[in-house]
Write a protein that holds these residues in place. Sequence first.
Motif, PDB file in Angstrom:
ATOM      1  N   TRP A 117       0.796  -1.223   0.000  1.00  0.00           N
ATOM      2  CA  TRP A 117       0.000   0.000   0.000  1.00  0.00           C
ATOM      3  C   TRP A 117       0.834   1.282   0.000  1.00  0.00           C
ATOM      4  CZ3 TRP A 117       0.654   3.433   3.911  1.00  0.00           C
ATOM      5  CH2 TRP A 117       1.197   2.970   5.098  1.00  0.00           C
ATOM      6  N   PRO A 118       2.069   1.295   0.523  1.00  0.00           N
ATOM      7  CA  PRO A 118       2.825   2.549   0.445  1.00  0.00           C
ATOM      8  C   PRO A 118       3.112   3.007  -0.979  1.00  0.00           C
ATOM      9  CG  PRO A 118       3.754   1.159   2.144  1.00  0.00           C
ATOM     10  CD  PRO A 118       2.754   0.323   1.398  1.00  0.00           C
ATOM     11  N   LEU A 119       3.083   2.088  -1.956  1.00  0.00           N
ATOM     12  CA  LEU A 119       3.272   2.508  -3.350  1.00  0.00           C
ATOM     13  C   LEU A 119       2.157   3.444  -3.804  1.00  0.00           C
ATOM     14  CD1 LEU A 119       4.506  -0.672  -5.250  1.00  0.00           C
ATOM     15  CD2 LEU A 119       5.747   1.444  -4.827  1.00  0.00           C
ATOM     16  N   ALA A 120       0.933   3.162  -3.388  1.00  0.00           N
ATOM     17  CA  ALA A 120      -0.191   4.026  -3.763  1.00  0.00           C
ATOM     18  C   ALA A 120      -0.033   5.405  -3.132  1.00  0.00           C
ATOM     19  CB  ALA A 120      -1.511   3.383  -3.332  1.00  0.00           C
ATOM     20  N   VAL A 121       0.408   5.439  -1.886  1.00  0.00           N
ATOM     21  CA  VAL A 121       0.604   6.725  -1.208  1.00  0.00           C
ATOM     22  C   VAL A 121       1.747   7.494  -1.870  1.00  0.00           C
ATOM     23  CG1 VAL A 121       1.165   7.787   1.008  1.00  0.00           C
ATOM     24  CG2 VAL A 121      -0.315   5.798   0.941  1.00  0.00           C
ATOM     25  N   ALA A 122       2.804   6.800  -2.260  1.00  0.00           N
ATOM     26  CA  ALA A 122       3.923   7.444  -2.949  1.00  0.00           C
ATOM     27  C   ALA A 122       3.487   7.977  -4.313  1.00  0.00           C
ATOM     28  CB  ALA A 122       5.081   6.465  -3.104  1.00  0.00           C
ATOM     29  N   ALA A 123       2.627   7.255  -5.010  1.00  0.00           N
ATOM     30  CA  ALA A 123       2.142   7.717  -6.314  1.00  0.00           C
ATOM     31  C   ALA A 123       1.349   9.007  -6.167  1.00  0.00           C
ATOM     32  CB  ALA A 123       1.291   6.636  -6.971  1.00  0.00           C
ATOM     33  N   VAL A 124       0.531   9.101  -5.132  1.00  0.00           N
ATOM     34  CA  VAL A 124      -0.219  10.344  -4.904  1.00  0.00           C
ATOM     35  C   VAL A 124       0.747  11.479  -4.582  1.00  0.00           C
ATOM     36  CG1 VAL A 124      -1.902  11.458  -3.391  1.00  0.00           C
ATOM     37  CG2 VAL A 124      -2.312   9.143  -4.194  1.00  0.00           C
ATOM     38  N   GLY A 125       1.762  11.204  -3.770  1.00  0.00           N
ATOM     39  CA  GLY A 125       2.748  12.237  -3.446  1.00  0.00           C
ATOM     40  C   GLY A 125       3.516  12.711  -4.663  1.00  0.00           C
ATOM     41  N   LEU A 126       3.921  11.777  -5.507  1.00  0.00           N
ATOM     42  CA  LEU A 126       4.635  12.162  -6.727  1.00  0.00           C
ATOM     43  C   LEU A 126       3.739  12.943  -7.678  1.00  0.00           C
ATOM     44  CD1 LEU A 126       6.746   8.945  -7.393  1.00  0.00           C
ATOM     45  CD2 LEU A 126       7.552  11.172  -6.588  1.00  0.00           C
ATOM     46  N   PHE A 149       4.556   9.947   4.406  1.00  0.00           N
ATOM     47  CA  PHE A 149       3.726   8.821   4.835  1.00  0.00           C
ATOM     48  C   PHE A 149       4.092   7.544   4.079  1.00  0.00           C
ATOM     49  CE2 PHE A 149       0.564  12.005   6.434  1.00  0.00           C
ATOM     50  CZ  PHE A 149       0.618  11.594   7.760  1.00  0.00           C
ATOM     51  N   ALA A 150       4.439   7.674   2.805  1.00  0.00           N
ATOM     52  CA  ALA A 150       4.829   6.494   2.027  1.00  0.00           C
ATOM     53  C   ALA A 150       6.128   5.899   2.562  1.00  0.00           C
ATOM     54  CB  ALA A 150       4.982   6.864   0.551  1.00  0.00           C
ATOM     55  N   VAL A 151       7.103   6.755   2.860  1.00  0.00           N
ATOM     56  CA  VAL A 151       8.370   6.258   3.406  1.00  0.00           C
ATOM     57  C   VAL A 151       8.137   5.588   4.751  1.00  0.00           C
ATOM     58  CG1 VAL A 151      10.609   6.994   4.321  1.00  0.00           C
ATOM     59  CG2 VAL A 151       9.817   7.870   2.125  1.00  0.00           C
ATOM     60  N   ALA A 152       7.330   6.226   5.602  1.00  0.00           N
ATOM     61  CA  ALA A 152       7.024   5.620   6.905  1.00  0.00           C
ATOM     62  C   ALA A 152       6.306   4.289   6.720  1.00  0.00           C
ATOM     63  CB  ALA A 152       6.168   6.577   7.733  1.00  0.00           C
ATOM     64  N   GLY A 153       5.428   4.198   5.734  1.00  0.00           N
ATOM     65  CA  GLY A 153       4.739   2.935   5.462  1.00  0.00           C
ATOM     66  C   GLY A 153       5.683   1.849   4.997  1.00  0.00           C
ATOM     67  N   PHE A 154       6.623   2.213   4.111  1.00  0.00           N
ATOM     68  CA  PHE A 154       7.603   1.225   3.660  1.00  0.00           C
ATOM     69  C   PHE A 154       8.470   0.740   4.816  1.00  0.00           C
ATOM     70  CE2 PHE A 154       7.109   2.728  -0.821  1.00  0.00           C
ATOM     71  CZ  PHE A 154       6.843   1.484  -1.360  1.00  0.00           C
ATOM     72  N   ILE A 155       8.869   1.688   5.670  1.00  0.00           N
ATOM     73  CA  ILE A 155       9.705   1.284   6.806  1.00  0.00           C
ATOM     74  C   ILE A 155       8.920   0.369   7.743  1.00  0.00           C
ATOM     75  CG2 ILE A 155      10.863   2.138   8.881  1.00  0.00           C
ATOM     76  CD1 ILE A 155      11.679   4.602   7.234  1.00  0.00           C
ATOM     77  N   SER A 156       7.658   0.726   8.000  1.00  0.00           N
ATOM     78  CA  SER A 156       6.879  -0.103   8.928  1.00  0.00           C
ATOM     79  C   SER A 156       6.521  -1.462   8.329  1.00  0.00           C
ATOM     80  CB  SER A 156       5.607   0.623   9.366  1.00  0.00           C
ATOM     81  OG  SER A 156       4.708   0.744   8.297  1.00  0.00           O
ATOM     82  N   GLN A 157       6.341  -1.537   7.004  1.00  0.00           N
ATOM     83  CA  GLN A 157       5.991  -2.802   6.363  1.00  0.00           C
ATOM     84  C   GLN A 157       7.199  -3.708   6.139  1.00  0.00           C
ATOM     85  OE1 GLN A 157       2.932  -3.538   6.659  1.00  0.00           O
ATOM     86  NE2 GLN A 157       2.135  -3.561   4.590  1.00  0.00           N
ATOM     87  N   PHE A 158       8.297  -3.118   5.665  1.00  0.00           N
ATOM     88  CA  PHE A 158       9.408  -3.938   5.194  1.00  0.00           C
ATOM     89  C   PHE A 158      10.726  -3.679   5.911  1.00  0.00           C
ATOM     90  CE2 PHE A 158       6.585  -3.127   1.509  1.00  0.00           C
ATOM     91  CZ  PHE A 158       6.077  -4.399   1.387  1.00  0.00           C
ATOM     92  N   GLY A 159      10.787  -2.628   6.718  1.00  0.00           N
ATOM     93  CA  GLY A 159      12.041  -2.291   7.387  1.00  0.00           C
ATOM     94  C   GLY A 159      12.267  -3.106   8.642  1.00  0.00           C
ATOM     95  N   PRO A 160      13.461  -2.989   9.191  1.00  0.00           N
ATOM     96  CA  PRO A 160      13.732  -3.692  10.440  1.00  0.00           C
ATOM     97  C   PRO A 160      12.888  -3.113  11.574  1.00  0.00           C
ATOM     98  CG  PRO A 160      15.663  -2.459   9.679  1.00  0.00           C
ATOM     99  CD  PRO A 160      14.597  -2.262   8.685  1.00  0.00           C
ATOM    100  N   TRP A 161      12.532  -3.970  12.513  1.00  0.00           N
ATOM    101  CA  TRP A 161      11.688  -3.534  13.623  1.00  0.00           C
ATOM    102  C   TRP A 161      12.412  -2.468  14.429  1.00  0.00           C
ATOM    103  CZ3 TRP A 161       6.945  -4.833  13.093  1.00  0.00           C
ATOM    104  CH2 TRP A 161       6.623  -6.001  12.439  1.00  0.00           C
ATOM    105  N   GLY A 162      11.690  -1.448  14.805  1.00  0.00           N
ATOM    106  CA  GLY A 162      12.249  -0.390  15.643  1.00  0.00           C
ATOM    107  C   GLY A 162      12.914   0.722  14.864  1.00  0.00           C
ATOM    108  N   LEU A 163      13.062   0.573  13.548  1.00  0.00           N
ATOM    109  CA  LEU A 163      13.720   1.613  12.760  1.00  0.00           C
ATOM    110  C   LEU A 163      12.920   2.905  12.789  1.00  0.00           C
ATOM    111  CD1 LEU A 163      16.100   2.243  10.859  1.00  0.00           C
ATOM    112  CD2 LEU A 163      14.637   1.574   8.965  1.00  0.00           C
ATOM    113  N   LEU A 164      11.610   2.799  12.638  1.00  0.00           N
ATOM    114  CA  LEU A 164      10.766   3.989  12.638  1.00  0.00           C
ATOM    115  C   LEU A 164      10.698   4.623  14.026  1.00  0.00           C
ATOM    116  CD1 LEU A 164       9.077   5.614  10.651  1.00  0.00           C
ATOM    117  CD2 LEU A 164       7.109   4.258  11.284  1.00  0.00           C
TER     118      LEU A 164
END
Length: 141
Positions: free
Chosen positions: A44-53, A72-87
Amino acid sequence: MNVQERPPVFSVKLVLGLVVIVAGLILLVDSLHWYDAWHLLAWWPLAVAAVGLARLVQDGPLSLRGHIWLGFAVAGFISQFGPWGLLDRWWPVFLVWGGLIVTLRALFPQWSPPPRSRRRRPSPSEPDSCDPDSGSTQVNP
């Protein structure tokens, strides 16, 4: 309608419409049990990034709304695919990002989108008078 008055083809409304269509198709495929849609909806962060772009393309490179959507898209990518606690540790970077955009908008106002004006109805012209002395072109019976 003149070519200059024609709205741009690539717009935020177009992106939002396409996102809704794609989400509907994904959910349809899931409801028909052809594919597990939750694997695709994790992106879903791809859709948010598309709106931002789209907002950045439409309003300019320093569009605050575009950068908020991208944040919000970057935060979504970090929360979905990033290491835990990074955000949890790096969330102040978003404050720095926002402050940088606001500062650049103040320093370079030509890069900022023009202020939006509300569409105003044209002011009515003077009403025609029925008085024959007022110079009206009305035909008398």
